[in-house]
Motif scaffolding. Structure first.
Motif, PDB file in Angstrom:
ATOM      1  N   GLN A   1      67.301  26.481  41.513  1.00 40.51           N
ATOM      2  CA  GLN A   1      66.670  27.529  42.320  1.00 40.51           C
ATOM      3  C   GLN A   1      66.901  27.278  43.808  1.00 40.51           C
ATOM      4  N   LYS A   2      66.789  25.989  44.220  1.00 40.52           N
ATOM      5  CA  LYS A   2      67.025  25.655  45.624  1.00 40.52           C
ATOM      6  C   LYS A   2      68.461  25.936  46.018  1.00 40.52           C
ATOM      7  N   LYS A   3      69.374  25.578  45.107  1.00 44.43           N
ATOM      8  CA  LYS A   3      70.794  25.772  45.399  1.00 44.43           C
ATOM      9  C   LYS A   3      71.133  27.252  45.501  1.00 44.43           C
ATOM     10  N   ALA A   4      70.520  28.053  44.630  1.00 46.38           N
ATOM     11  CA  ALA A   4      70.778  29.494  44.649  1.00 46.38           C
ATOM     12  C   ALA A   4      70.256  30.127  45.927  1.00 46.38           C
ATOM     13  N   GLY A   5      69.193  29.538  46.482  1.00 44.30           N
ATOM     14  CA  GLY A   5      68.602  30.088  47.700  1.00 44.30           C
ATOM     15  C   GLY A   5      69.416  29.812  48.948  1.00 44.30           C
ATOM     16  N   LYS A   6      70.336  28.835  48.843  1.00 45.76           N
ATOM     17  CA  LYS A   6      71.165  28.505  49.993  1.00 45.76           C
ATOM     18  C   LYS A   6      72.414  29.388  49.991  1.00 45.76           C
ATOM     19  N   SER A   7      72.317  30.546  50.588  1.00 51.00           N
ATOM     20  CA  SER A   7      73.462  31.448  50.616  1.00 51.00           C
ATOM     21  C   SER A   7      74.477  30.965  51.645  1.00 51.00           C
ATOM     22  N   LYS A   8      75.734  30.955  51.268  1.00 52.82           N
ATOM     23  CA  LYS A   8      76.781  30.513  52.161  1.00 52.82           C
ATOM     24  C   LYS A   8      77.048  31.573  53.222  1.00 52.82           C
ATOM     25  N   PRO A   9      77.319  31.159  54.477  1.00 52.24           N
ATOM     26  CA  PRO A   9      77.627  32.146  55.521  1.00 52.24           C
ATOM     27  C   PRO A   9      78.904  32.899  55.187  1.00 52.24           C
ATOM     28  N   ALA A  10      78.920  34.168  55.540  1.00 54.84           N
ATOM     29  CA  ALA A  10      80.089  34.993  55.247  1.00 54.84           C
ATOM     30  C   ALA A  10      81.284  34.510  56.056  1.00 54.84           C
ATOM     31  N   ALA A  11      82.453  34.512  55.429  1.00 50.50           N
ATOM     32  CA  ALA A  11      83.685  34.128  56.118  1.00 50.50           C
ATOM     33  C   ALA A  11      84.062  35.234  57.104  1.00 50.50           C
ATOM     34  N   LYS A  12      84.318  34.855  58.355  1.00 52.45           N
ATOM     35  CA  LYS A  12      84.630  35.834  59.395  1.00 52.45           C
ATOM     36  C   LYS A  12      85.911  35.453  60.121  1.00 52.45           C
ATOM     37  N   SER A  13      86.517  36.448  60.732  1.00 49.91           N
ATOM     38  CA  SER A  13      87.734  36.232  61.519  1.00 49.91           C
ATOM     39  C   SER A  13      87.633  36.979  62.839  1.00 49.91           C
ATOM     40  N   ILE A  14      88.294  36.421  63.860  1.00 50.92           N
ATOM     41  CA  ILE A  14      88.431  37.108  65.149  1.00 50.92           C
ATOM     42  C   ILE A  14      89.840  37.691  65.200  1.00 50.92           C
TER      43      ILE A  14
ATOM     44  N   ASP B   1      80.156  48.318  58.144  1.00 51.54           N
ATOM     45  CA  ASP B   1      79.416  47.083  57.872  1.00 51.54           C
ATOM     46  C   ASP B   1      80.409  45.924  57.856  1.00 51.54           C
ATOM     47  N   GLY B   2      80.145  44.900  58.675  1.00 51.84           N
ATOM     48  CA  GLY B   2      81.051  43.767  58.752  1.00 51.84           C
ATOM     49  C   GLY B   2      82.080  43.884  59.865  1.00 51.84           C
TER      50      GLY B   2
ATOM     51  N   MET C   1      95.001  36.399  65.181  1.00 50.75           N
ATOM     52  CA  MET C   1      93.920  36.377  64.197  1.00 50.75           C
ATOM     53  C   MET C   1      93.582  34.932  63.877  1.00 50.75           C
ATOM     54  N   GLN C   2      92.301  34.610  63.897  1.00 55.11           N
ATOM     55  CA  GLN C   2      91.889  33.249  63.555  1.00 55.11           C
ATOM     56  C   GLN C   2      90.523  33.278  62.864  1.00 55.11           C
ATOM     57  N   LYS C   3      90.299  32.283  61.986  1.00 60.30           N
ATOM     58  CA  LYS C   3      89.048  32.188  61.249  1.00 60.30           C
ATOM     59  C   LYS C   3      87.950  31.620  62.133  1.00 60.30           C
ATOM     60  N   LEU C   4      86.752  32.137  61.954  1.00 60.37           N
ATOM     61  CA  LEU C   4      85.601  31.581  62.668  1.00 60.37           C
ATOM     62  C   LEU C   4      85.076  30.373  61.930  1.00 60.37           C
TER      63      LEU C   4
ATOM     64  N   ASP D   1      85.532  38.925  56.348  1.00 58.97           N
ATOM     65  CA  ASP D   1      86.768  39.019  55.575  1.00 58.97           C
ATOM     66  C   ASP D   1      86.615  39.784  54.266  1.00 58.97           C
ATOM     67  N   GLU D   2      85.471  39.643  53.611  1.00 51.40           N
ATOM     68  CA  GLU D   2      85.289  40.286  52.313  1.00 51.40           C
ATOM     69  C   GLU D   2      84.998  41.781  52.438  1.00 51.40           C
TER      70      GLU D   2
END
Length: 235
Positions: A138-151, A178-179, A232-235, A205-206
């Motif tokens: 439950q704890k692991k599921a609550g830790k949402s990973k930050p969305a992958a972003k690019s500049i 959105d995004g 283009m580069q990843k954040l 990115d998604e």
């Protein structure tokens, strides 16, 4: 009882045999037993000599940021875990000989005709373990990973020097998704009095496809001749 000193070949051989058929030191999920064993190693075991220990070490290292959340007793030493008999684990082939040497009397002693309280204790231990594993999941599921972003830096080229660049930029920035976040921009001379719009964008990115975004911008045919991704580069 338990693991030997991992600084020795015997200790590493014991660990290698232990994880040969296991993903984790205890049970089917990572726990403090894995943390303690991992921390007892100064570095990854040699892959040629201890391939199973090496595979286990690399997997546990990927969970290092979650060590404090793993279930189990963090006060226990790594030597509290591992095989019941180091001789049996180091020499698995000797197991049949050892069992044969026990004799018939010990086999009879292992048969409990009337049952014991151990079954109740095992059931209680299993219940506690399942509860801890559920809490960890439950704890692991609550830790949402930050969305992958690019500049992204995009060049937007007009048809000629008579194109109204303010209206062109307003049309581009009018795209809302959105995004998608529009950043700073500037006009860059390209020759013959023509200037292109160079604009920065932050995208998830998604959610955002640069190809789709370029097509939408190029749809402003009164202003836009073409677009290019300048950087283009990843954040």
């Amino acid at each position: 009882m338990g693991f030997l000193d991992f600084a020795t070949n015997a200790g590493l051989s014991l660990l290698d045999n232990w994880v040969k058929t296991r993903s984790y030191i205890l049970g089917h999920t990572p726990s403090q037993a894995d943390v303690k064993a991992f921390q007892a190693l100064k570095s990854a075991p040699a892959v040629e000599q201890y391939p199973h220990a090496y595979r286990w070490y690399k997997h546990i290292s990927s969970l290092e940021s979650e060590f404090s959340a793993l279930p189990g007793d963090p006060s226990k030493a790594y030597t509290a875990y591992g095989p019941e008999s180091s001789e049996l684990t180091l020499n698995p082939a000797k197991a049949p000989e050892k069992e044969a040497a026990k004799g018939g009397d010990e086999d009879d002693d292992e048969v409990d005709l009337f049952g014991s309280d151990d079954e109740e204790e095992d059931a209680e231990a299993a219940k506690v373990r399942e509860q801890r594993l559920a809490e960890y999941a439950q704890k692991k599921a609550g830790k949402s990973k930050p969305a992958a972003k690019s500049i992204v830096t995009m060049d937007v080229k007009p048809w000629d020097d008579e194109t109204d660049m303010k209206e062109l930029e307003a049309a581009v920035r009018g795209i809302e998704k959105d995004g998608l976040v529009w950043g700073g921009s500037k006009l860059v001379p390209v020759g013959f009095g023509i200037k292109k719009l160079q604009i920065n964008i932050v995208i998830e990115d998604e959610k955002i496809s640069t190809n789709d975004l370029q097509e939408e911008i190029e749809g402003f045919e009164d202003f836009v001749q073409s677009t290019d991704i300048a950087a283009m580069q990843k954040l």
